[in-house]
Design an enzyme around this catalytic site. Structure first.
Site, mmCIF file in Angstrom:
data_model
loop_
_atom_site.group_PDB
_atom_site.id
_atom_site.type_symbol
_atom_site.label_atom_id
_atom_site.label_comp_id
_atom_site.label_asym_id
_atom_site.label_seq_id
_atom_site.Cartn_x
_atom_site.Cartn_y
_atom_site.Cartn_z
ATOM 1 C CD GLU A 92 -1.895 -2.388 1.234
ATOM 2 O OE1 GLU A 92 -0.769 -2.738 1.649
ATOM 3 O OE2 GLU A 92 -2.807 -3.210 0.975
ATOM 4 C CG HIS A 132 -10.514 -6.729 7.122
ATOM 5 N ND1 HIS A 132 -9.515 -7.417 7.759
ATOM 6 C CD2 HIS A 132 -10.256 -6.871 5.796
ATOM 7 C CE1 HIS A 132 -8.715 -7.977 6.855
ATOM 8 N NE2 HIS A 132 -9.147 -7.659 5.663
HETATM 9 C C1 LIG Z 1 -2.015 -5.008 4.044
HETATM 10 C C2 LIG Z 1 -3.132 -5.746 3.390
HETATM 11 N N1 LIG Z 1 -3.420 -5.485 2.111
HETATM 12 C C3 LIG Z 1 -4.413 -6.129 1.497
HETATM 13 C C4 LIG Z 1 -5.155 -7.073 2.159
HETATM 14 C C5 LIG Z 1 -6.293 -7.825 1.458
HETATM 15 N N2 LIG Z 1 -5.873 -9.210 1.249
HETATM 16 C C6 LIG Z 1 -6.198 -10.174 2.123
HETATM 17 S S1 LIG Z 1 -5.508 -11.631 1.744
HETATM 18 C C7 LIG Z 1 -4.792 -11.012 0.361
HETATM 19 C C8 LIG Z 1 -3.954 -11.894 -0.497
HETATM 20 C C9 LIG Z 1 -2.801 -12.450 0.242
HETATM 21 O O1 LIG Z 1 -2.113 -13.350 -0.540
HETATM 22 P P1 LIG Z 1 -0.996 -14.290 0.039
HETATM 23 O O2 LIG Z 1 -0.101 -13.480 0.927
HETATM 24 O O3 LIG Z 1 -0.356 -14.974 -1.098
HETATM 25 O O4 LIG Z 1 -1.729 -15.322 0.987
HETATM 26 P P2 LIG Z 1 -2.826 -16.406 0.585
HETATM 27 O O5 LIG Z 1 -4.155 -15.750 0.738
HETATM 28 O O6 LIG Z 1 -2.535 -16.874 -0.773
HETATM 29 O O7 LIG Z 1 -2.678 -17.498 1.611
HETATM 30 C C10 LIG Z 1 -5.094 -9.661 0.211
HETATM 31 C C11 LIG Z 1 -4.633 -8.794 -0.881
HETATM 32 C C12 LIG Z 1 -4.850 -7.281 3.507
HETATM 33 N N3 LIG Z 1 -5.561 -8.131 4.251
HETATM 34 N N4 LIG Z 1 -3.827 -6.627 4.095
#
Ligand SMILES: Cc1ncc(C[n+]2csc(CCOP(=O)(O)OP(=O)(O)O)c2C)c(N)n1
Ligand SMILES: Cc1ncc(C[n+]2csc(CCOP(=O)(O)OP(=O)(O)O)c2C)c(N)n1
Ligand SMILES: [Mg+2]
Ligand SMILES: [Mg+2]
Lengths: 319, 325, 325, 319
Positions: free
Chosen positions: C57, C126
């Site tokens: 971000e 959230h």
């Molecule tokens: C700082 C932040 N940015 C965006 C999000 C929204 N978000 C939640 S999970 C996610 C994807 C995360 O991907 P990854 O780290 O690969 O984990 P996975 O869900 O694949 O286990 C996003 C963008 C968040 N929770 N926190």
């Protein structure tokens, strides 16, 4: 790996899978709400890593039910948390993304991608300071490896030689974004190379994961400093229950499913440890029963009382 | 002793009795802190307890949280409030929420020291005040040290508390002199009546308390009225009892803060007065605050952007005389 | 059309006429946005203009600033307000200050889209609202879309403006239905009188406007009085003229917001009323806001933490009947 | 490098050194206030990098006077800014840390360590998008390489193949903290290795810096994508005027001063380009005169009018 441990890992994987399927069903029925991130497909990593990093502290993300249970949380208390009940591990305050049990050295449960990594670094500092040897394991997804918190942590852990195992569970997607579209390469261990020793394992193979994590922890216990482990995995479901999951091809998913960690482990139990249909069935049924119990428990558990809304904002109430 | 010496003494005393206290931040160790608050401590307690960190504010606070989870009592120093914005995820998403989300299973006994405010010509990226943001976060205690004695006692109390505390210091106060009464019992959550008076309640905090006090003789002379000056000390929770007693007595309230008027913290106090003390107020409350501009480098402009003893006196006199604010 | 469709249409129209407009954020391109606001746009404008970013971000906003410096007109999407805390250094130290610090040499025509608020059981990390923080920063415009027609016009205006704008959306409004009058001229900085009435001024914004409107029949029935409901729309600057006219007419003001009461934005409005409209007020102002707790997951607790149509009605009726707030 | 350019670089280095010495003097006299970060000792890098990256956009930090002048800002307007005057480049609003001139593609002047790096990434994206070829250069210190903003930028620039030259001016200290105490190694180029080609140069040698930056920009202009360049330098003064500078040994400093960039360049002008005492003196005197002029201009320039306090908060005033 001895037979008992192999059985235990298999059982927890099956339990995890059943638990997730039940959670999915009860989400659709409206008993569970908010964000629900299922770990289906990734149990090989989740269970084996928790078993292998037996002692020491663990930090993880919102995709954590299976890890929490493998770590020792009661499926009942976890399911009750998903149902938002007073008997939930977080008394219905946290929900799916916020499971904590310091008694099990399990610190959640963070819904901010990468946010738990600096916390794990601090914990590792404290453990070293306190003279404890087991170290800390922090688990995060591939998506977290693009954020500043991750990098600051690699640098600090390395500069301070902290007893910290970084584990990237690389399922190649952050919601709908494929890792190679936002990072210059697919394997994120490369990012850690300037700072520490890195290991890469097949996250769909529980035995490999177990051995790698054990090896890493042993090194850490011997004062080796931080280590980075990457496990390639695959989630079978959408990112969360609200994800239509239309950004991946069926073929891609089928290739994953062909390497299913539970099936691999079952085959190994049969071939290497001589288990037969019945022994397998018994375990499966026990897992199913445990999940049924958990659901029944959660369904009949109490709603938190509105008067307790402000509990635990502070230790000491004032003002 | 100096304000910074009082802070140093507070940290020193608690570190001496509690080996789980660690201090971390940029240049807090060998350098002794950019405002010399931790001077000499590394020689006494070693580098494992006075941790020089890289320039990584997100990690400074994030690591402190992890340390607290593991049973330490960290004191994190942010060099200047503006840099804390890099740590706002940890300060707001994590520090105040772990306890609530875990239903009390996790407790974070930690302090974030937070030097802020308009200093001398440090320009827009080094001159801000964030109490309005910090106080909007349930789960954080926010103390503001405007006084040497209070600084000593409140920082000790913050370090001994089991809740996360943001401890705000003002950069121009580090060399302020004052007496410390080491034996006093000071409740860090109680407001301080700096000067009693019957006619006008003036509420302030941090450096503005001094500026208000400097303005008071002029105000009292011009108006022939007595000012009661209150230093809030604890910005969250607020000691409304002390405010209420004063407003009931004077029938008025003026809030003076250094921060920009739009969005500034003082609105909380005035809004409380309007809601809860409406029938005690004989005249409209008055908010004196900075202008809605980033802080400029030039000294004349800088002073024009914030309240000064002169402008405070002039504003209060005009208001009391019914010439508007 | 739906609120999210109105936003989509606004972006689409401006992208069609101005090739310097780019959109960036997590999953804004191929995925179409996690709330589907940018759905279909990548097919029209390509991946160079709908930029899928990593989860970073600080960079999303920081890169948008650099794009704006170089002559583009970026629209950055933050997936959920809480994550924006990671970008607060760029949102507060950079975006609103470059122009001032450079004496106007740098101009940043950019928008940060900011979905926020208590949605449905997303828990403490959230579910927050940060307008009180954003509005404390000089150099930022802060718009809050509580209405479909406004959302369309205000987002277009924000994209066409040469100043940095934070455009707040409420996560529960994306599927709200409403009419858009495409030919209307909407001043995004003007408050919207949602319902006229002579007796009680109720000021709100974002989703709470709907909750206030849902409470109004009950309030009017119980009290036999008429409510005037105002949607602030622009949170900074505030259209005080519209508020003043209403308060003069009704002699009262109630502010309803979803955020925690301590530190919440509504204090600004009540404090303005106390300072500037004191002699027009027939009774103490009333602030209705959320409780001072992190937002819990459980639905009953979650609803207990924020105002609802029922609690709004009950609070206003009690207040009007003089039974305190 | 031809003679003219060598002379130009030498002149700007001398001008920069004189400018800084004058700024120091007027800080002590109270004409300048706030934070003042002198570039003395680092002119070899500052001047040569600006000359080499002739076209294209530049982003830098608070330690920027010499770079700003080498880029083409009038010493008068810079000195007037330090004096807080209306005729300053930022009309007295920005001061030492905030010098901007978009007409020279010079974007400051950021007082947040590492804060300018994501802005430079965005600018590089825009330039690529606009089809411009010259690329962007972003300069930062060793201290900035431990912060999340830096790493996020490496990753994005690499994933997107942006025309961006990262330049780390490594003077081994962040205020009083030696880089090796907070990072696992001394040379920070290592951190960039997973992402892009890296180059290391002696920042005390202006010619080497010039050639390296030219080479890097040429590659970038050819579509090579991002490059990381590290220049080892040394500041002779404290971090800022308020730094007592007691954390470094005299010997350490003397070693640096023995490699003084201005002296090296002067020697080269004599040996390679045949300049004699007189030619050197003329240049030195011209620089001194320019600085004297700048000070006189700044001293007699106008204070900003208080009524202009709110100028440029917004383009469009409202509310
Ligand atoms: C700082 C932040 N940015 C965006 C999000 C929204 N978000 C939640 S999970 C996610 C994807 C995360 O991907 P990854 O780290 O690969 O984990 P996975 O869900 O694949 O286990 C996003 C963008 C968040 N929770 N926190
Ligand atoms: C985010 C942030 N944290 C801390 C500071 C305070 N600070 C200013 S300069 C500096 C040291 C920077 O060192 P380096 O990046 O090596 O640059 P140098 O001063 O050596 O040129 C620090 C800690 C700041 N300005 N911004
Ligand atoms: Mg992933
Ligand atoms: Mg340095």
């Amino acid at each position: 790996m001895n037979k008992l441990l192999a059985e235990e890992i298999y059982y927890d994987m099956v339990l995890g899978r059943q638990f997730e399927l039940a959670a999915k069903e009860h989400y659709m029925a409206g008993d569970i709400a908010g964000f629900l991130h299922l770990d289906i497909g990734q149990e090989g990593f989740s269970v084996a890593a928790m078993k292998a990093f037996e002692k020491g502290d663990v930090f993880t993300t919102y995709r954590e039910h299976v890890m929490a249970i493998a770590r020792g949380m009661e499926p009942k208390a976890v399911m009750a948390e998903l149902f938002g009940k007073e008997e939930g591990v977080s008394r219905g305050r946290g929900g799916s993304m916020h499971l904590f049990e310091p008694a099990l050295f399990f610190y959640g449960g963070d819904a901010i991608v990468g946010g738990q990594i600096p916390n794990a670094v601090g914990c590792a500092y404290a453990r070293k300071f306190q003279g404890s040897e087991d170290g800390v394991m922090v688990v995060f997804g591939d998506g977290a490896t693009n954020g500043g918190a991750f990098f600051e942590s690699l640098n600090i852990a390395s500069a301070q030689k902290l007893p910290l195992l970084f584990v990237c569970e690389n399922n190649r997607y952050a919601i709908g974004t494929e890792i190679t579209r936002v990072a210059p390469f697919e394997r994120q261990a490369k990012k850690a190379e300037p700072y520490m020793v890195t290991m890469e394992v097949d996250g769909m193979d529980a035995v490999t994961v177990y051995e790698a994590v054990r090896e890493a922890q042993t090194l850490i216990q011997q004062g080796h400093g931080p280590i980075f482990l990457e496990a390639m995995t695959c989630r079978y479901e959408g990112h969360s229950m609200s994800d239509p999951d239309i950004y991946r091809s069926k073929e891609e998913l089928n290739i994953c499913k062909g390497k299913d960690a539970i099936e691999q482990m079952e085959a190994r139990l049969r071939s290497k440890y001589g288990l037969g249909d019945e022994a397998i069935s018994v375990m499966r049924e026990r897992a199913e029963a445990a999940v049924d119990d958990a659901v029944a428990f959660a369904a009949s558990a109490q709603e938190p009382a509105v008067e307790t809304l402000a509990d635990n904002v502070f230790v000491e109430r004032r003002g | 002793m100096l304000y910074r010496e009082a802070l140093n003494r507070a940290i020193d005393e608690v570190m001496a009795i509690d080996e789980t206290v660690v201090v971390l931040g940029e240049d807090v160790g060998r350098y002794g802190g950019s405002y010399r608050v931790t001077e000499g401590l590394v020689a006494k307690y070693g580098e494992a307890r006075l941790i020089d960190t890289p320039i990584a504010e997100l990690s400074i606070v994030g690591n402190a949280i992890g340390m607290a989870m593991a049973g330490l009592r960290p004191v994190a120093e942010i060099m200047t409030a503006n840099f804390a914005l890099l740590a706002f995820d940890q300060i707001i998403n994590h520090m105040p929420k772990y306890r609530y989300m875990s239903a009390g299973k996790i407790t974070l006994p930690m302090v974030v020291r937070f030097p802020q405010g308009v200093s001398r010509q440090l320009a827009a990226q080094h001159s801000e005040s964030y109490e309005q943001m910090l106080c909007a976060v349930p789960g954080l205690r926010v103390l503001a040290a405007g006084d040497v004695n209070y600084a000593y006692h409140a920082l000790k109390a913050a370090m001994l508390s089991d809740d996360p505390v943001v401890f705000i210091e003002h950069e121009l106060l580090y060399t302020k002199k004052g007496e410390v009464d080491f034996d006093a019992e000071v409740d860090p959550f109680k407001a301080r009546v700096v000067k009693a008076g019957d006619d006008i309640t003036i509420v302030s905090y941090l450096k503005m308390v001094d500026d208000v006090m400097a303005a008071v003789p002029e105000i009292e002379k011009k108006l022939g009225k007595q000012c009661e000056v209150i230093d809030l000390c604890s910005l969250n929770p607020v000691d409304y009892d002390t405010l209420e007693a004063s407003v009931k007595k004077t029938g008025s309230i003026v809030v003076v803060e250094e921060d920009h008027k739009t969005g500034g913290y003082g609105a909380q106090i005035v809004s409380w007065a309007a809601e809860k003390m409406f029938y005690s107020l004989d005249e409209p409350p008055l908010r004196i605050a900075g202008e809605d501009v980033p802080i400029p480098y030039n000294r004349t402009l800088e002073l024009a952007a914030i309240p000064t003893p002169e402008s405070i006196a002039a504003r209060i006199v005009a208001w009391a005389e019914g010439n508007g604010a």
